[in-house]
Design a protein around this motif. Structure first.
Motif, PDB file in Angstrom:
ATOM      1  N   SER A  41      -1.599  15.361  -9.175  1.00  0.00           N
ATOM      2  CA  SER A  41      -2.191  14.318  -8.260  1.00  0.00           C
ATOM      3  C   SER A  41      -3.243  13.655  -9.036  1.00  0.00           C
ATOM      4  O   SER A  41      -3.246  12.318  -9.123  1.00  0.00           O
ATOM      5  CB  SER A  41      -3.136  15.135  -7.323  1.00  0.00           C
ATOM      6  OG  SER A  41      -2.110  16.055  -6.353  1.00  0.00           O
ATOM      7  N   ILE A  42      -3.999  14.160 -10.020  1.00  0.00           N
ATOM      8  CA  ILE A  42      -5.054  13.297 -10.770  1.00  0.00           C
ATOM      9  C   ILE A  42      -4.305  12.226 -11.581  1.00  0.00           C
ATOM     10  O   ILE A  42      -4.931  11.279 -11.891  1.00  0.00           O
ATOM     11  CB  ILE A  42      -5.894  14.346 -11.491  1.00  0.00           C
ATOM     12  CG1 ILE A  42      -6.802  15.073 -10.497  1.00  0.00           C
ATOM     13  CG2 ILE A  42      -6.767  13.669 -12.602  1.00  0.00           C
ATOM     14  CD1 ILE A  42      -7.628  16.158 -11.344  1.00  0.00           C
ATOM     15  N   ASN A  43      -3.326  12.839 -12.502  1.00  0.00           N
ATOM     16  CA  ASN A  43      -2.746  12.213 -13.428  1.00  0.00           C
ATOM     17  C   ASN A  43      -1.830  10.880 -12.746  1.00  0.00           C
ATOM     18  O   ASN A  43      -1.353   9.837 -13.298  1.00  0.00           O
ATOM     19  CB  ASN A  43      -1.946  13.214 -14.417  1.00  0.00           C
ATOM     20  CG  ASN A  43      -2.717  13.573 -15.187  1.00  0.00           C
ATOM     21  OD1 ASN A  43      -3.101  12.857 -16.471  1.00  0.00           O
ATOM     22  ND2 ASN A  43      -2.993  14.872 -15.047  1.00  0.00           N
ATOM     23  N   VAL A  44      -1.039  11.147 -11.633  1.00  0.00           N
ATOM     24  CA  VAL A  44      -0.535   9.969 -10.940  1.00  0.00           C
ATOM     25  C   VAL A  44      -1.511   8.998 -10.243  1.00  0.00           C
ATOM     26  O   VAL A  44      -1.251   7.898 -10.593  1.00  0.00           O
ATOM     27  CB  VAL A  44       0.203  10.654  -9.560  1.00  0.00           C
ATOM     28  CG1 VAL A  44       0.772   9.608  -8.671  1.00  0.00           C
ATOM     29  CG2 VAL A  44       1.577  11.421 -10.125  1.00  0.00           C
ATOM     30  N   ASP A  61      -5.086   0.422  -2.712  1.00  0.00           N
ATOM     31  CA  ASP A  61      -3.833  -0.118  -2.786  1.00  0.00           C
ATOM     32  C   ASP A  61      -3.041   1.344  -2.916  1.00  0.00           C
ATOM     33  O   ASP A  61      -1.853   1.333  -2.227  1.00  0.00           O
ATOM     34  CB  ASP A  61      -3.642  -0.750  -4.324  1.00  0.00           C
ATOM     35  CG  ASP A  61      -4.179  -2.158  -4.054  1.00  0.00           C
ATOM     36  OD1 ASP A  61      -4.117  -2.700  -3.458  1.00  0.00           O
ATOM     37  OD2 ASP A  61      -4.569  -2.451  -5.171  1.00  0.00           O
ATOM     38  N   VAL A  62      -3.506   2.406  -3.349  1.00  0.00           N
ATOM     39  CA  VAL A  62      -2.843   3.625  -3.666  1.00  0.00           C
ATOM     40  C   VAL A  62      -3.706   4.652  -3.250  1.00  0.00           C
ATOM     41  O   VAL A  62      -4.720   4.638  -3.617  1.00  0.00           O
ATOM     42  CB  VAL A  62      -2.239   3.676  -5.095  1.00  0.00           C
ATOM     43  CG1 VAL A  62      -1.517   5.101  -5.003  1.00  0.00           C
ATOM     44  CG2 VAL A  62      -1.296   2.659  -5.473  1.00  0.00           C
ATOM     45  N   ASN A 104       0.832  -1.222  -0.122  1.00  0.00           N
ATOM     46  CA  ASN A 104       0.053   0.159   0.319  1.00  0.00           C
ATOM     47  C   ASN A 104       0.847   1.153   0.050  1.00  0.00           C
ATOM     48  O   ASN A 104       1.727   1.151   0.816  1.00  0.00           O
ATOM     49  CB  ASN A 104      -0.789   0.064   1.287  1.00  0.00           C
ATOM     50  CG  ASN A 104      -1.937  -1.172   1.311  1.00  0.00           C
ATOM     51  OD1 ASN A 104      -1.573  -2.158   1.697  1.00  0.00           O
ATOM     52  ND2 ASN A 104      -3.305  -1.086   0.698  1.00  0.00           N
ATOM     53  N   LEU A 105       0.310   2.028  -0.903  1.00  0.00           N
ATOM     54  CA  LEU A 105       1.333   3.460  -1.001  1.00  0.00           C
ATOM     55  C   LEU A 105       0.576   4.655  -0.753  1.00  0.00           C
ATOM     56  O   LEU A 105      -0.742   4.946  -1.590  1.00  0.00           O
ATOM     57  CB  LEU A 105       1.886   3.406  -2.387  1.00  0.00           C
ATOM     58  CG  LEU A 105       3.167   4.635  -2.312  1.00  0.00           C
ATOM     59  CD1 LEU A 105       3.935   4.314  -1.490  1.00  0.00           C
ATOM     60  CD2 LEU A 105       3.564   4.261  -3.963  1.00  0.00           C
ATOM     61  N   THR A 106       0.696   5.598   0.200  1.00  0.00           N
ATOM     62  CA  THR A 106       0.230   6.807   0.150  1.00  0.00           C
ATOM     63  C   THR A 106       1.056   7.917  -0.300  1.00  0.00           C
ATOM     64  O   THR A 106       2.121   8.189   0.284  1.00  0.00           O
ATOM     65  CB  THR A 106      -0.438   7.104   1.756  1.00  0.00           C
ATOM     66  OG1 THR A 106      -1.054   6.032   2.154  1.00  0.00           O
ATOM     67  CG2 THR A 106      -0.854   8.327   2.010  1.00  0.00           C
ATOM     68  N   ILE A 107       0.614   8.843  -1.308  1.00  0.00           N
ATOM     69  CA  ILE A 107       1.460   9.908  -1.854  1.00  0.00           C
ATOM     70  C   ILE A 107       0.833  11.183  -1.699  1.00  0.00           C
ATOM     71  O   ILE A 107      -0.654  11.292  -1.802  1.00  0.00           O
ATOM     72  CB  ILE A 107       1.548   9.202  -3.289  1.00  0.00           C
ATOM     73  CG1 ILE A 107       2.151   7.981  -3.590  1.00  0.00           C
ATOM     74  CG2 ILE A 107       2.495  10.705  -4.020  1.00  0.00           C
ATOM     75  CD1 ILE A 107       2.196   7.611  -5.008  1.00  0.00           C
ATOM     76  N   LEU A 108       1.708  12.204  -1.246  1.00  0.00           N
ATOM     77  CA  LEU A 108       1.024  13.447  -0.855  1.00  0.00           C
ATOM     78  C   LEU A 108       1.636  14.530  -1.928  1.00  0.00           C
ATOM     79  O   LEU A 108       2.791  14.283  -2.258  1.00  0.00           O
ATOM     80  CB  LEU A 108       1.559  13.780   0.582  1.00  0.00           C
ATOM     81  CG  LEU A 108       1.028  15.166   1.063  1.00  0.00           C
ATOM     82  CD1 LEU A 108       0.724  15.245   2.507  1.00  0.00           C
ATOM     83  CD2 LEU A 108       1.839  16.335   0.796  1.00  0.00           C
ATOM     84  N   THR A 130      -7.020   2.690  -6.760  1.00  0.00           N
ATOM     85  CA  THR A 130      -6.614   4.000  -6.411  1.00  0.00           C
ATOM     86  C   THR A 130      -7.671   4.814  -5.956  1.00  0.00           C
ATOM     87  O   THR A 130      -8.844   4.879  -6.286  1.00  0.00           O
ATOM     88  CB  THR A 130      -5.906   4.489  -7.570  1.00  0.00           C
ATOM     89  OG1 THR A 130      -4.862   3.611  -7.999  1.00  0.00           O
ATOM     90  CG2 THR A 130      -5.293   5.766  -7.200  1.00  0.00           C
ATOM     91  N   LEU A 131      -7.345   5.550  -4.788  1.00  0.00           N
ATOM     92  CA  LEU A 131      -8.205   6.553  -4.414  1.00  0.00           C
ATOM     93  C   LEU A 131      -7.739   7.924  -4.294  1.00  0.00           C
ATOM     94  O   LEU A 131      -6.586   7.964  -3.615  1.00  0.00           O
ATOM     95  CB  LEU A 131      -8.827   6.252  -2.676  1.00  0.00           C
ATOM     96  CG  LEU A 131      -9.668   7.127  -2.285  1.00  0.00           C
ATOM     97  CD1 LEU A 131     -10.899   7.516  -3.080  1.00  0.00           C
ATOM     98  CD2 LEU A 131     -10.075   7.063  -0.732  1.00  0.00           C
TER      99      LEU A 131
END
Length: 815
Positions: free
Chosen positions: A620-623, A713-714, A602-606, A634-635
Motif C-alpha cells: 500500500s505504501i509503495n503503490v 486523485d488517488v 480519480n482512483l480508489t485502490i484497496l 495521493t492519500l
C-alpha cells in the motif's frame, strides 16, 4: 450490495472469472529442479564416489562351475510295456529332476564338507574388511567335535613368538553346538571368556563349551589371524543353499553346477568333492545288489560245505572198508543219469530258495538292493527287468525321501511307481515259485524211477551209489554256488557309475561381483533420484505458496503482478531507491492500473490479505508512493484499526487518525498528516478503538470517503486482513480496484480459497491478486513481472541498482 458499491454495469463484470484447467508445464518443472543443480550434482558425485569406494573395498566374488553328464534310464524289457500302456502302472521317471535333487541334498553336502574338513575358517585383517584364508594357512586349529563347541563367533590370535600367542574374542556372537543334538544350537547363558590371554602352540585350550588346540605352521611374530568354528550341519546348509544346479538347456541331460564364493580354490575343491561323493554314492547303490547276492550265497555255502565234508569222509571210509572203488558198467550208467537229475534238482532248489527270499523281501517292504535274478541263474527276462526296475525305483525313493517330505509330488509319484511294479513283481514271483515247485516234483519222480533200477544191483554197489550220490549232490551244489559267487564279485568289480563328470570345477578369472560398472551406474542414478525425490516430496508437503504459476492456477482471478523481495531495510524503496527492481515492479503495477480501470480521473485502490505479515501495508505504501512520484495527489489511509503499522514506516506518531474522526466530531482534514514526500499524505488509523468494526460501518465513513475522493486523485486503502476480521468485506464497495496480497514462502496455499470465496460467494468484483516478496525462482521465465511485467531482476543487464544486505541479515530474513 455493499454501501456505495459501484454499479456493476459501470465497473464491469469481472472478465477474468473463468475456470482454469490444471496443466503441467514441463519447462517449469525442469527449471524447478535446475535451481537445485548444485545439490543434485553434489549428490551425484557422492553417489558415484560411494559406488567407487564400494567397488574398491568390497570382497570379490568368483563363480566356480563344473558339469555332469546324466545318463537317462532306458526302459528294460517288460518295463516299457508298463510305461507305454494306458493303465498308468509305471510312468517314465524325471531323471534329470531326481539327479538335481540328489546333488542338492543335505546329506551329500554333509559328506562333502566332512571329507574336506572345513569346520575351521581362517581370516586375515585388511584395511577396511577381512578376507578368508584357505591355502597356505599360518596356523592350524584342531577341534574335538565329540564335545560341545562354540560356533559362530570369532577368535583373534596374535603371534607373540615361535612358541606362544595371545588369544582373545573378536566377536561374541557364539552359539553352542551339541554333538548329541547337532541340528539345534542354543545361546550361551553367560558371556564367553578365556581363562588366560597367552597360550603356547600345541597347548589344549579349554573353556566352558569349547575345546581346541592351535598348532604352528608358518606364522610369524606379529601376525594376526582371526578364526571361527563352524559345525558341519551349518556348513552343509550354507553350501546347499549357495550351490546352483540346472540343465544347460531343456533338451540336454547335462547338469551345470555353479557356486559363487570369495575363495576360488575353496569353491573348486567343494564342487569337485561333491561330484566325487555323488558318483561314489551311485556306485555304492549299484554294488549293494552284488553284496546282497554274495551274502546270500555265503549263507548257502556255509550249510552245504559241512554236508559236503561229511559225505566226502563217509565215501572215503566206505571204499576203504569194502575195497570198492569203481561201479560196474550198469551201475555207472544208472549213477550218471541219477547225477544229472540230482544236479538239476539242486539248481532248482537254489532258485526256489531265491524266490522265497524275494517273496519275503517284497512282503516285508525292505529298502535295499535286491539280488539280481540273472546271477542266481534265473533266465526269465521279464523277471530280471522287473527286479532291476524295482531296485532302481526303490533307490530313487530313498534318495528323494532324504531330501523332500512325503507330500512332495516327486516323492508321491515315485512311490506310486514302486507300488505298481511291486504288484507285478509279486505276481511274477508267485508264478515262478509254482513252476519251480512243479519242476522239483517232476525231478523227484524221475529220481524215484531210477532208484528202482538201483535196488536191483548188488548190496555193496547199491550202498556205494547211495553214498557217492549224496557226495555228488553236495559237490555239484557247492561248485554251482562258488561259480555264482565269483560271478557276483566280478559284477561288483566291473560296476561303474552310469553318470560321469564332464568338466571338473573351474573358477572364472574375473569376479562376478561386485559389478563395478553397474554399481557406478546405480550410484549415479541414486545420486540423481534421491535429491529429485527429496525436492519433489518437499514441494509436495510444502503448504506455503512459492510457485507463481501454481498460485495463478489456484485463484479464480488474475494474478496481476509480482513484487520482488526488498533487500534494503527501508520499507519505502520507491522513494528512497527509485532504481531498484522492487521499485520497477511497483511501476509495472501502476501501469497495469490504466488497463484495469481506464478513463478514470480519480482512483480508489484497496489492499488486503488473508493474514497479517503478508506485506499489504508495504505494498500500500509503495503503490501510493509510485503514484505520488508521477504527480498524482495521493492519500494513504490506514484502515487497520486493530494493528496499525503505517506510522512506524513514516516516522510519525499514531496519536490521531481515522478512528479519531469516526468516534468524534473532528474533521478528517485535521487528521491528515504529511509524509515528507511531495504529493503524498497519509491518514493514520489512530488510537485503537474498542469497536473497530462498528466504526467503519457508520454512514459517516462513507461521507468521509466521498469528500476525500473529491480532493485527491488517488486514494489508497490499507485494510485489515480479510481472513481475520469482518469489516474488510464492507470496505470493498468503496474501492474502484481491490488487490489481495499473497507473500511467497509465507502465505498458506489454502489462503487462495479465501479470495475465491470473496468472488464466488461475497460478490466482490474488480479484485486481483498480487504476489509479494518474490525471491524463489520456481521456473523459467517468471522473474518479477511474470505474465504481465518484463522480468526485471538481479541479472537484468544493469537496468537496476540493488541494495544488498549483509549476508547474515539475508540469512535471518530467509529463516
Amino acid at each position: 450490495m455493499y454501501p456505495n458499491t459501484p454499479n456493476p454495469s459501470n465497473s464491469g463484470q469481472n472478465p477474468f472469472m473463468i475456470q482454469k484447467e490444471d496443466e503441467i508445464d514441463l519447462k517449469v518443472l525442469l527449471f524447478n529442479y535446475l535451481q537445485y543443480w548444485v545439490l543434485i550434482l553434489a549428490c551425484m558425485f557422492i553417489g558415484v564416489l560411494g559406488a567407487f569406494l564400494f567397488n574398491r573395498y568390497a570382497t570379490n566374488i568368483f563363480k566356480v562351475e563344473s558339469s555332469i553328464l546324466v545318463v537317462d534310464d532306458k526302459p528294460s524289457l517288460g518295463t516299457d510295456l508298463f510305461e507305454s500302456s494306458g493303465l498308468g502302472m509305471l510312468q517314465g521317471k524325471s531323471n534329470i529332476e531326481n539327479e538335481i535333487g540328489i546333488i542338492k541334498s543335505f546329506s551329500l553336502a554333509e559328506e562333502a564338507v566332512t571329507e574336506l574338513n572345513l569346520n575351521v575358517q581362517y581370516y586375515k585383517e585388511g584395511f577396511v574388511s577381512t578376507s578368508q584364508i584357505y591355502e597356505k594357512l599360518p596356523i592350524h586349529v584342531t577341534v574335538d567335535w565329540n564335545q560341545s563347541q562354540l560356533v559362530g563367533g570369532k577368535f583373534r590370535l596374535e603371534v607373540l613368538n615361535e612358541d606362544s600367542f595371545e588369544l582373545s574374542i573378536e566377536n561374541d556372537e557364539f552359539r553352542i553346538f551339541n554333538p548329541k543334538d547337532p541340528y539345534y544350537k542354543i545361546l550361551p547363558e553367560d558371556e564367553t571368556t578365556l581363562s588366560k590371554s597367552v597360550y603356547s602352540f600345541g597347548e589344549e585350550i579349554q573353556g566352558e563349551n569349547f575345546t581346541f588346540t592351535i598348532n604352528q605352521i608358518a606364522a610369524l611374530p606379529g601376525d594376526i589371524v582371526l578364526f571361527n568354528l563352524v559345525d558341519t550341519p551349518s556348513l552343509a546348509l550354507k553350501y546347499r543353499e549357495e550351490l546352483a544346479v540346472a540343465p544347460i538347456n531343456k533338451q540336454a541331460s547335462i547338469l551345470s553346477l555353479s557356486l559363487e564364493t570369495p575363495v576360488r580354490r575353496l569353491g573348486e575343491d567343494y564342487i569337485n568333492k561333491l561330484m566325487e561323493m555323488y558318483l561314489a554314492r551311485e556306485l555304492d547303490e549299484k554294488n549293494r545288489a552284488s553284496e546282497n547276492t554274495v551274502r546270500f550265497i555265503n549263507e548257502q555255502l556255509s550249510g552245504i560245505s559241512d554236508s559236503l565234508r561229511f559225505s566226502e569222509n563217509k565215501l572215503q571210509q566206505y571204499r576203504t572198508e569194502n575195497k570198492v572203488f569203481n561201479l560196474s558198467e550198469e551201475g555207472s550208467v544208472v549213477f550218471e543219469r541219477l547225477q544229472e537229475l540230482e544236479k538239476e534238482k539242486g539248481e532248482a532248489e537254489i532258485k526256489l530258495k531265491y524266490y522265497k527270499v524275494l517273496k519275503d523281501y517284497l512282503a516285508s517292504d525292505q529298502s535295499g538292493e535286491m539280488m539280481a535274478p540273472s546271477v542266481m541263474g534265473v533266465t526269465d527276462p521279464l523277471l530280471n527287468s522287473l527286479v532291476q526296475a524295482y531296485s532302481e525305483l526303490q533307490a530313487d525313493q530313498v534318495r528323494l525321501s532324504a531330501n523332500f517330505t512325503d507330500i512332495n509330488p516327486s516323492v508321491r509319484e515315485n512311490a506310486t511307481r514302486v507300488q505298481n511294479i511291486k504288484k507285478q513283481l509279486q505276481e511274477n514271483v508267485s508264478s515262478a515259485l509254482g513252476n519251480t515247485e512243479n519242476l522239483i516234483t517232476d525231478l523227484n519222480g524221475q529220481i524215484r524211477m531210477l532208484e528202482v533200477d538201483i535196488n536191483s544191483l548188488p548190496e555193496t554197489e547199491r550202498n556205494l551209489i547211495g553214498i557217492q550220490r549224496q557226495f555228488t549232490i553236495n559237490e555239484n551244489i557247492y561248485v554251482y554256488l562258488l561259480q555264482k559267487k565269483a560271478e557276483a564279485e566280478i559284477t561288483k568289480a566291473a560296476n561303474m557309475p552310469k553318470n560321469s563328470i564332464l568338466d571338473f570345477a573351474k573358477s572364472g578369472q574375473l569376479p562376478v561381483a561386485p559389478k563395478r560398472s553397474l554399481n557406478l551406474l546405480i550410484g549415479l542414478i541414486l545420486g540423481l533420484i534421491l535429491p529429485i525425490g527429496f525436492i519433489t516430496i518437499k514441494d509436495f508437503l510444502n503448504t506455503k505458496i512459492e510457485d507463481p504459476k501454481e498460485l495463478e492456477n489456484q485463484i479464480k482471478v488474475p494474478l496481476i503482478g509480482m513484487i520482488g523481495r526488498n533487500n534494503s531495510e527501508d520499507n519505502i524503496p520507491v522513494m528512497n531507491n527509485p532504481r531498484s527492481s522492487v521499485t520497477e515492479s511497483f511501476r509495472s503495477l501502476r501501469a497495469d492500473m490504466s488497463y484495469l480501470s481506464p478513463h478514470r480521473d480519480n482512483l480508489t485502490i484497496l489492499f488486503t490479505s488473508s493474514i497479517s505479515g503478508e506485506g499489504k501495508t508495504f505494498v500500500s505504501i509503495n503503490v501510493a508512493s509510485v503514484y505520488a512520484l508521477m504527480g498524482k495527489k495521493t492519500l494513504l489511509i490506514g484502515l487497520d484499526l486493530r494493528k496499525p503499522k503505517i506510522a512506524e514506516d513514516f516516522g510519525l506518531v499514531n496519536d490521531k487518525g481515522m478512528s479519531t474522526c469516526l468516534s468524534s466530531d473532528i474533521s478528517w482534514r485535521d487528521v491528515v498528516k504529511p509524509t515528507g514526500h511531495k504529493d503524498m499524505d497519509v491518514i493514520l488509523s489512530g488510537p485503537i478503538p474498542p469497536n473497530p468494526a462498528e466504526l467503519l460501518l457508520q454512514d459517516k465513513f462513507g461521507e468521509i470517503i466521498k469528500e476525500i475522493k473529491a480532493e485527491y486523485d488517488v486514494v489508497i486503502f490499507d485494510c485489515p486482513p480479510v481472513g481475520l476480521v469482518s469489516e474488510t468485506k464492507e470496505l470493498f464497495g468503496f474501492a474502484d480496484i481491490s488487490f489481495f496480497v499473497f507473500r511467497q514462502g509465507y502465505s498458506m496455499k489454502g489462503n487462495s480459497q479465501i479470495l475465491n470465496n470473496l468472488v464466488e460467494k461475497g460478490g466482490v468484483s474488480k479484485i486481483y491478486g498480487i504476489l509479494n516478496d518474490v525471491h524463489i525462482d520456481k521456473g523459467y521465465g517468471y522473474g518479477y513481472g511474470y505474465g504481465y511485467g518484463y522480468g526485471y531482476g538481479n541479472n537484468s543487464y544493469g537496468y537496476h541498482e540493488e541494495v544488498q544486505l549483509p549476508w547474515w541479515k539475508r540469512a535471518l530474513r530467509r529463516k
